[in-house]
Write an enzyme that holds these catalytic residues in place. Sequence first.
Site, mmCIF file in Angstrom:
data_model
loop_
_atom_site.group_PDB
_atom_site.id
_atom_site.type_symbol
_atom_site.label_atom_id
_atom_site.label_comp_id
_atom_site.label_asym_id
_atom_site.label_seq_id
_atom_site.Cartn_x
_atom_site.Cartn_y
_atom_site.Cartn_z
ATOM 1 N N LYS A 13 -9.154 1.521 -9.414
ATOM 2 C CA LYS A 13 -7.718 1.958 -10.201
ATOM 3 C C LYS A 13 -8.059 0.404 -10.939
ATOM 4 O O LYS A 13 -7.855 0.040 -11.846
ATOM 5 C CB LYS A 13 -6.773 1.748 -9.724
ATOM 6 C CG LYS A 13 -6.552 4.078 -8.842
ATOM 7 C CD LYS A 13 -5.899 4.704 -8.614
ATOM 8 C CE LYS A 13 -4.672 3.595 -7.087
ATOM 9 N NZ LYS A 13 -5.948 3.462 -5.903
ATOM 10 N N ARG A 88 3.398 7.409 -7.954
ATOM 11 C CA ARG A 88 2.729 7.908 -6.427
ATOM 12 C C ARG A 88 3.595 8.779 -5.848
ATOM 13 O O ARG A 88 3.365 9.045 -4.858
ATOM 14 C CB ARG A 88 2.858 6.679 -6.009
ATOM 15 C CG ARG A 88 1.575 6.303 -5.309
ATOM 16 C CD ARG A 88 1.771 4.870 -4.204
ATOM 17 N NE ARG A 88 0.786 4.173 -3.603
ATOM 18 C CZ ARG A 88 0.282 2.998 -4.375
ATOM 19 N NH1 ARG A 88 0.347 2.570 -5.057
ATOM 20 N NH2 ARG A 88 -0.971 2.978 -3.639
ATOM 21 N N ARG A 127 -14.816 -4.628 0.036
ATOM 22 C CA ARG A 127 -14.269 -4.843 -0.955
ATOM 23 C C ARG A 127 -13.658 -7.176 -0.502
ATOM 24 O O ARG A 127 -13.689 -7.661 -0.824
ATOM 25 C CB ARG A 127 -13.575 -4.754 -1.665
ATOM 26 C CG ARG A 127 -11.625 -4.386 -1.465
ATOM 27 C CD ARG A 127 -11.263 -3.234 -1.873
ATOM 28 N NE ARG A 127 -10.248 -2.868 -1.670
ATOM 29 C CZ ARG A 127 -9.154 -2.605 -2.446
ATOM 30 N NH1 ARG A 127 -9.499 -1.819 -3.577
ATOM 31 N NH2 ARG A 127 -7.869 -2.069 -2.162
ATOM 32 N N ARG A 131 -6.423 -8.471 2.345
ATOM 33 C CA ARG A 131 -4.802 -7.410 2.436
ATOM 34 C C ARG A 131 -5.041 -7.050 3.173
ATOM 35 O O ARG A 131 -5.616 -6.979 4.150
ATOM 36 C CB ARG A 131 -5.079 -6.424 1.349
ATOM 37 C CG ARG A 131 -4.502 -6.124 0.034
ATOM 38 C CD ARG A 131 -4.961 -5.269 -0.921
ATOM 39 N NE ARG A 131 -4.676 -4.291 -0.718
ATOM 40 C CZ ARG A 131 -4.121 -3.515 -1.629
ATOM 41 N NH1 ARG A 131 -4.910 -3.210 -2.292
ATOM 42 N NH2 ARG A 131 -3.179 -2.396 -1.261
ATOM 43 N N ARG A 142 -3.019 4.908 4.951
ATOM 44 C CA ARG A 142 -2.735 5.590 3.320
ATOM 45 C C ARG A 142 -3.713 6.323 2.480
ATOM 46 O O ARG A 142 -2.987 6.983 1.516
ATOM 47 C CB ARG A 142 -2.772 4.201 2.787
ATOM 48 C CG ARG A 142 -2.907 2.888 2.832
ATOM 49 C CD ARG A 142 -3.592 1.385 3.136
ATOM 50 N NE ARG A 142 -3.566 1.601 1.762
ATOM 51 C CZ ARG A 142 -4.926 0.397 1.507
ATOM 52 N NH1 ARG A 142 -4.900 -0.505 2.114
ATOM 53 N NH2 ARG A 142 -5.105 0.125 -0.067
HETATM 54 P P1 AMP Z 1 -1.761 -0.759 -4.055
HETATM 55 O O1 AMP Z 1 -1.726 -2.152 -4.540
HETATM 56 O O2 AMP Z 1 -1.461 0.535 -5.421
HETATM 57 O O3 AMP Z 1 -2.740 -0.330 -2.716
HETATM 58 O O4 AMP Z 1 -0.257 -0.193 -2.992
HETATM 59 C C1 AMP Z 1 0.163 -1.161 -1.886
HETATM 60 C C2 AMP Z 1 1.200 -0.298 -1.313
HETATM 61 O O5 AMP Z 1 2.097 -0.875 -2.213
HETATM 62 C C3 AMP Z 1 1.301 0.782 -0.905
HETATM 63 O O6 AMP Z 1 0.179 0.980 0.137
HETATM 64 C C4 AMP Z 1 2.502 1.408 -1.434
HETATM 65 O O7 AMP Z 1 3.018 0.821 0.447
HETATM 66 C C5 AMP Z 1 3.235 0.447 -2.092
HETATM 67 N N1 AMP Z 1 2.865 0.677 -3.218
HETATM 68 C C6 AMP Z 1 2.954 0.794 -4.594
HETATM 69 N N2 AMP Z 1 3.220 1.308 -5.686
HETATM 70 C C7 AMP Z 1 4.124 1.929 -4.863
HETATM 71 C C8 AMP Z 1 4.307 3.054 -5.636
HETATM 72 N N3 AMP Z 1 4.323 3.350 -6.457
HETATM 73 N N4 AMP Z 1 5.231 4.157 -4.914
HETATM 74 C C9 AMP Z 1 5.879 3.136 -3.366
HETATM 75 N N5 AMP Z 1 4.676 2.518 -3.021
HETATM 76 C C10 AMP Z 1 4.435 1.520 -4.125
#
Ligand code: AMP
Length: 184
Positions: A13, A88, A127, A131, A142
Amino acid sequence: MNIILFGPPGAGKGTQAKLLQDKYAIPHLSTGDIFRTAIKNETPLGVKVKSILDSGQLVPDETVVDLVAEELKAPKYDNGFILDGFPRTVPQAEAFNEIAANQNKAVDAFVVLTVPEKELVSRILSRGQGRADDTEEKIKTRLEVYRSETEPVQNYYKAKGVEKEINGIGTVEEIFDRITSSLH
Ligand code: AMP
C-alpha cells in the site's frame, strides 16, 4: 479524486500510494506514518500510541478518527487524498462516512491489494524497514488483527459499489498499472 488503499500488512500500500501521489498530484495520508513520526518526536500522541504500535495491535478508533478528521481539513487535501491504513475497522469506516459527508468528500475508489498470506510475511521480513513491529511474531499479530478487525471493512465498501480488487502479485510497475487502469 479520493482514494482509499486497502489490504493486509505487506501488500504494498505504501509503495503504491507514493506512486499514485506523484501521478495524480494528490497527497498520501498514512495513519501509520503519522503515528511513527509522533513516536519519533515524542509528542503526546506518540507517547500514547508507542506501546500499541510495538505490540501490533490497533490504536483506539476514537484516536484515529479524530486524527484523520482534523488532518483532512488541511487545504492540501481539497483536490483529493490517498488514504493508506485507514479505515481499519468497521466503526472507523462508519465514522469516516460521516466525516466525508460533512467535509463534502465522497470516496471515489476503494482499492484492495490482494496478496496471499504466505507471501506477506516474507515480503515484510525482506523489506527491512527496521520497524519495531516487523518481527515475525508481531507480523503474525498484525495479520490476525487484519483478518478479524480490518477485513470486514472491505464488505462495507463493496456495498457502496466503489470497491476495486487488484491482484497485488507482480512488479511494482505492473501493480501500479492495474490500479491506474481500474481508476479510469
Ligand atoms: P501501518 O503503517 O498502516 O502498518 O500501521 C502501523 C500501526 O499503526 C498499526 O499496526 C497500528 O498499531 C497503527 N495504526 C495505523 N493506522 C491505524 C488505524 N487506522 N487504526 C488503528 N491503528 C492504526
